[in-house]
Design an enzyme around this catalytic site. Structure first.
Site, PDB file in Angstrom:
ATOM      1  N   GLY A  16       0.821  -1.213   0.000  1.00 26.70           N
ATOM      2  CA  GLY A  16       0.000   0.000   0.000  1.00 26.70           C
ATOM      3  C   GLY A  16       0.852   1.259   0.000  1.00 26.70           C
ATOM      4  CD  GLU A  35       9.652  -1.018   5.449  1.00 26.28           C
ATOM      5  OE1 GLU A  35       8.502  -0.744   5.084  1.00 26.28           O
ATOM      6  OE2 GLU A  35       9.908  -1.747   6.424  1.00 26.28           O
ATOM      7  CB  THR A  42       3.310  -8.347   5.187  1.00 33.92           C
ATOM      8  OG1 THR A  42       3.474  -7.594   6.381  1.00 33.92           O
ATOM      9  CG2 THR A  42       2.906  -9.765   5.536  1.00 33.92           C
ATOM     10  CB  CYS A  43       2.661  -8.660   0.003  1.00 33.51           C
ATOM     11  SG  CYS A  43       2.393  -9.498  -1.552  1.00 33.51           S
ATOM     12  CB  CYS A  48       1.468 -12.851  -0.938  1.00 34.61           C
ATOM     13  SG  CYS A  48       0.575 -11.632   0.002  1.00 34.61           S
ATOM     14  CE  LYS A  51       0.655 -17.759  -0.095  1.00 33.86           C
ATOM     15  NZ  LYS A  51      -0.306 -17.027   0.702  1.00 33.86           N
ATOM     16  CB  ALA A 115       8.721   6.961  10.455  1.00 37.40           C
ATOM     17  CE1 TYR A 180      -7.319 -15.920   2.592  1.00 38.42           C
ATOM     18  CE2 TYR A 180      -8.299 -15.318   4.687  1.00 38.42           C
ATOM     19  CZ  TYR A 180      -8.312 -15.287   3.311  1.00 38.42           C
ATOM     20  OH  TYR A 180      -9.303 -14.625   2.656  1.00 38.42           O
ATOM     21  CD  GLU A 184      -2.228 -19.319   2.252  1.00 38.10           C
ATOM     22  OE1 GLU A 184      -3.025 -18.866   1.430  1.00 38.10           O
ATOM     23  OE2 GLU A 184      -1.302 -18.626   2.726  1.00 38.10           O
ATOM     24  NE  ARG A 201     -10.320 -19.668  18.432  1.00 38.30           N
ATOM     25  CZ  ARG A 201     -10.158 -18.483  18.970  1.00 38.30           C
ATOM     26  NH1 ARG A 201      -9.779 -18.351  20.212  1.00 38.30           N
ATOM     27  NH2 ARG A 201     -10.340 -17.386  18.240  1.00 38.30           N
ATOM     28  CG  HIS A 438     -14.702 -31.178 -23.273  1.00 36.15           C
ATOM     29  ND1 HIS A 438     -15.005 -31.617 -22.009  1.00 36.15           N
ATOM     30  CD2 HIS A 438     -14.417 -32.270 -24.014  1.00 36.15           C
ATOM     31  CE1 HIS A 438     -14.915 -32.940 -21.983  1.00 36.15           C
ATOM     32  NE2 HIS A 438     -14.546 -33.361 -23.178  1.00 36.15           N
ATOM     33  CD  GLU A 443     -15.594 -29.534 -19.598  1.00 36.32           C
ATOM     34  OE1 GLU A 443     -16.481 -29.545 -20.453  1.00 36.32           O
ATOM     35  OE2 GLU A 443     -14.568 -30.235 -19.670  1.00 36.32           O
TER      36      GLU A 443
HETATM   37  P1  NDP Z   1      -6.862 -15.679  10.348  1.00 31.61           P
HETATM   38  O1  NDP Z   1      -7.616 -14.587  11.039  1.00 31.61           O
HETATM   39  O2  NDP Z   1      -7.225 -16.081   8.985  1.00 31.61           O
HETATM   40  O3  NDP Z   1      -6.906 -16.986  11.252  1.00 31.61           O
HETATM   41  C1  NDP Z   1      -6.522 -16.961  12.597  1.00 31.61           C
HETATM   42  C2  NDP Z   1      -6.821 -18.315  13.173  1.00 31.61           C
HETATM   43  O4  NDP Z   1      -6.307 -18.403  14.488  1.00 31.61           O
HETATM   44  C3  NDP Z   1      -8.304 -18.593  13.250  1.00 31.61           C
HETATM   45  O5  NDP Z   1      -8.519 -19.924  12.872  1.00 31.61           O
HETATM   46  C4  NDP Z   1      -8.605 -18.349  14.723  1.00 31.61           C
HETATM   47  O6  NDP Z   1      -9.686 -19.095  15.205  1.00 31.61           O
HETATM   48  C5  NDP Z   1      -7.332 -18.846  15.364  1.00 31.61           C
HETATM   49  N1  NDP Z   1      -7.105 -18.257  16.671  1.00 31.61           N
HETATM   50  C6  NDP Z   1      -7.165 -16.954  17.022  1.00 31.61           C
HETATM   51  N2  NDP Z   1      -6.876 -16.805  18.304  1.00 31.61           N
HETATM   52  C7  NDP Z   1      -6.629 -18.032  18.812  1.00 31.61           C
HETATM   53  C8  NDP Z   1      -6.284 -18.537  20.092  1.00 31.61           C
HETATM   54  N3  NDP Z   1      -6.139 -17.723  21.126  1.00 31.61           N
HETATM   55  N4  NDP Z   1      -6.122 -19.860  20.237  1.00 31.61           N
HETATM   56  C9  NDP Z   1      -6.287 -20.702  19.189  1.00 31.61           C
HETATM   57  N5  NDP Z   1      -6.591 -20.290  17.945  1.00 31.61           N
HETATM   58  C10 NDP Z   1      -6.771 -18.966  17.768  1.00 31.61           C
HETATM   59  O7  NDP Z   1      -5.351 -15.240  10.479  1.00 31.61           O
HETATM   60  P2  NDP Z   1      -4.048 -15.726   9.760  1.00 31.61           P
HETATM   61  O8  NDP Z   1      -2.981 -15.528  10.759  1.00 31.61           O
HETATM   62  O9  NDP Z   1      -4.216 -17.065   9.151  1.00 31.61           O
HETATM   63  O10 NDP Z   1      -3.913 -14.669   8.590  1.00 31.61           O
HETATM   64  C11 NDP Z   1      -3.958 -13.271   8.879  1.00 31.61           C
HETATM   65  C12 NDP Z   1      -4.595 -12.511   7.756  1.00 31.61           C
HETATM   66  O11 NDP Z   1      -3.664 -12.431   6.691  1.00 31.61           O
HETATM   67  C13 NDP Z   1      -5.822 -13.183   7.154  1.00 31.61           C
HETATM   68  O12 NDP Z   1      -6.990 -12.791   7.779  1.00 31.61           O
HETATM   69  C14 NDP Z   1      -5.788 -12.724   5.730  1.00 31.61           C
HETATM   70  O13 NDP Z   1      -6.514 -11.541   5.644  1.00 31.61           O
HETATM   71  C15 NDP Z   1      -4.321 -12.475   5.460  1.00 31.61           C
HETATM   72  N6  NDP Z   1      -3.750 -13.567   4.640  1.00 31.61           N
HETATM   73  C16 NDP Z   1      -4.205 -13.742   3.379  1.00 31.61           C
HETATM   74  C17 NDP Z   1      -3.703 -14.753   2.603  1.00 31.61           C
HETATM   75  C18 NDP Z   1      -4.214 -14.956   1.229  1.00 31.61           C
HETATM   76  O14 NDP Z   1      -4.830 -14.055   0.695  1.00 31.61           O
HETATM   77  N7  NDP Z   1      -4.013 -16.127   0.634  1.00 31.61           N
HETATM   78  C19 NDP Z   1      -2.661 -15.656   3.089  1.00 31.61           C
HETATM   79  C20 NDP Z   1      -2.274 -15.392   4.438  1.00 31.61           C
HETATM   80  C21 NDP Z   1      -2.805 -14.377   5.170  1.00 31.61           C
HETATM   81  P3  NDP Z   1     -11.199 -18.600  15.057  1.00 31.61           P
HETATM   82  O15 NDP Z   1     -11.547 -18.796  13.617  1.00 31.61           O
HETATM   83  O16 NDP Z   1     -11.938 -19.521  15.953  1.00 31.61           O
HETATM   84  O17 NDP Z   1     -11.230 -17.200  15.507  1.00 31.61           O
END
Ligand code: NDP
Length: 462
Positions: A16, A35, A42-43, A48, A51, A115, A180, A184, A201, A438, A443
């Site tokens: 961004g 920076e 991050t990306c 991304c 990864k 900064a 995510y 992944e 959980r 096809h 499809e």
């Molecule tokens: P997410 O928010 O996707 O997932 C976090 C996970 O951790 C959830 O399953 C959550 O459970 C669990 N969690 C949270 N707190 C606790 C806890 N105290 N104990 C146990 N489990 C817990 O976060 P990520 O870290 O996977 O990714 C961060 C963000 O980065 C994503 O939201 C996404 O926007 C972005 N991202 C995008 C990608 C892509 O576009 N391919 C790839 C990687 C990241 P619950 O669901 O129950 O809350």
């Protein structure tokens, strides 16, 4: 001449921040950008991009097996983690360099420093013995991984950031989380031959995604050899002579060599001097912004993950574009967060655009569902059990396709295309008028004619 050193000072050179800096600098405005780490954010540096290289590396094991089914003799493959990590780091350095040189070409000045805001127009460049002033300030510092710090033994766990630099490939890994990053990395490590356990959980992975997608993915992950433990919390992590043991609340003890917590990310707002400038946070700890990405301070703006709206790279980029238009081109506009496609690069991957069935039912009451599960011909040929899921959610009044969901090979590539149609609001009738191509996996998405009735409802009707 302005009373300030810069017309715009940007804090954070991720996706961004870099896009905003370049666009504004190209208007002739004086732009500075700070920076503290490498340019790219991050990306590019720890998200991304690396990864995706890991997903590519990992997926070869699946391809080697498939190749054997097609008649190839494949010698016992082996994987050199160190060689891969070195090559990955070289490529990331190259990409980071491109980002930096694009900033310079656009005329933005890059400062390698952390900064901090001193007041609404002044920024301290930590360690540089320098402060700068700017008419407008843009905060684009992103997020950081979050772990439950109160969990006993959490100091033994790593986050995704360290996973990109492990000195060696572990034999066993336990991944905590069901979002995510967790799914992944589970796919990445399982594909690389690591004994992988995923502990979440909730009742099923990927909360917020369509329930059929979640159920299908969990089954496919198990077929790839991932041990998926659901509905379980961590009680503690113990270090033993043979590894790390996660003790779960149902008494299960999972031993591994590496424990990776992928339990979410939080806006990186610490020690930014926000209070000095009067920038307020939301109750969840993100920078509070209005529709135009303006903070509670008139000349300070924020975009990307630090605002915790929709934490995706292309969204941060579009917020940057809208910011440049609004603040420097006299064209107030904002990004439209509706029908943003998203992909989870699990193995198999997930691609989604629009509403899940549950969201659509909440919004419209009644919806029509079209759903298919099938073995793609590539894997059916070798007797594989891998299945693709495709699902369309249709709002019956307008006949509009309001959600498209795919789990299977190349799902993200397919969904990027399907997103054009969903965003354009095409009807199911228009969707179906598209001729199939096809033989492809894709499809099937234009050949679903029968409305889906869940098997339990069918039985009840019989
Ligand atoms: P997410 O928010 O996707 O997932 C976090 C996970 O951790 C959830 O399953 C959550 O459970 C669990 N969690 C949270 N707190 C606790 C806890 N105290 N104990 C146990 N489990 C817990 O976060 P990520 O870290 O996977 O990714 C961060 C963000 O980065 C994503 O939201 C996404 O926007 C972005 N991202 C995008 C990608 C892509 O576009 N391919 C790839 C990687 C990241 P619950 O669901 O129950 O809350």
């Amino acid at each position: 001449m302005s009373q300030y050193d810069y017309d715009l000072f940007v804090i954070g050179a991720g996706s961004g921040g870099v896009r905003a800096s370049r666009l504004v600098a190209m208007t002739g405005a004086r732009v500075g950008v700070a920076e503290e780490h490498r340019v790219g954010g991050t990306c590019v540096i720890r998200g991304c991009v690396p990864k995706k290289f890991m997903v590519y590396a990992s997926d070869f094991s699946h391809q080697f097996k498939t190749a054997q089914g097609y008649g190839w003799t494949v010698p016992e493959p082996s994987f050199d983690w160190k060689q891969f990590i070195t090559a990955k780091d070289v490529e990331i350095a190259r990409l980071s360099g491109i980002y930096a040189s694009n900033l310079a070409k656009a005329g933005a000045e890059l400062v390698h420093a952390r900064a901090k805001l001193v007041d609404a127009h002044t920024v301290e460049l930590v360690g540089k013995n320098r402060t700068v002033t700017a008419d407008k300030i843009l905060i684009a510092v992103g997020g950081r991984p979050w772990m439950p710090q109160d969990l006993p033994g959490i100091e033994h766990a790593i986050t995704s950031e360290e996973a990109f630099h492990l000195p060696e490939l572990p034999k066993r890994i336990l991944i905590a989380g069901g979002g995510y990053i967790a799914v992944e990395f589970a796919g990445i490590f399982a594909g690389l031959g690591v004994e992988t356990t995923l502990v979440y959980r909730g009742p099923n992975l990927l909360r917020g995604f369509d329930d059929d997608v979640r159920a299908h993915l969990a089954e496919e992950l198990k077929k790839r050899g991932i041990r998926v433990i659901l509905g379980t919390q961590h009680e503690r992590i113990e270090k033993t002579e043979t590894g790390l043991v996660n003790v779960l609340d149902d008494g299960i003890r999972c031993e591994s060599d590496v424990v990776l917590f992928a339990t979410g990310r939080r806006p990186y707002v610490g020690d930014l001097g926000l209070d000095k400038a009067g920038v307020e946070l939301t109750p969840e700890g993100a920078i509070k912004v209005d529709e135009l990405s303006r903070t509670t301070v008139e000349n300070i703006w924020a975009i990307g993950d630090v605002t915790d709206r929709m934490n995706l790279t292309p969204v941060a980029i579009r917020e940057a574009v809208a910011f440049a238009e609004t603040a420097f081109k006299n064209n107030p506009c904002h990004f439209d967060y509706v029908d943003v496609p998203t992909a989870v690069f699990s193995q198999p991957p997930v691609g989604v655009v629009g509403l899940s069935e549950a969201e659509a039912r909440r919004l419209y009451g009644k919806v029509d569902v079209y759903l298919t599960r099938f073995r793609p011909m590539k894997y059916a040929f070798i007797g594989g059990d891998e299945r693709v899921l495709m699902k369309l959610v249709v709002e019956p009044q307008s006949d509009r396709v309001v959600g498209a969901h795919i789990v299977g090979p190349d799902a993200p590539e397919m969904i990027q295309m399907a997103a054009i149609a969903v965003k354009a609001g095409v009807t199911k009738r228009q969707w179906d008028s598209t001729c199939a191509l096809h033989p492809t996996v894709a499809e099937e998405i234009v050949t679903m004619r029968e409305k889906f009735v869940p098997p339990d409802l069918l039985q009840a009707a019989e």
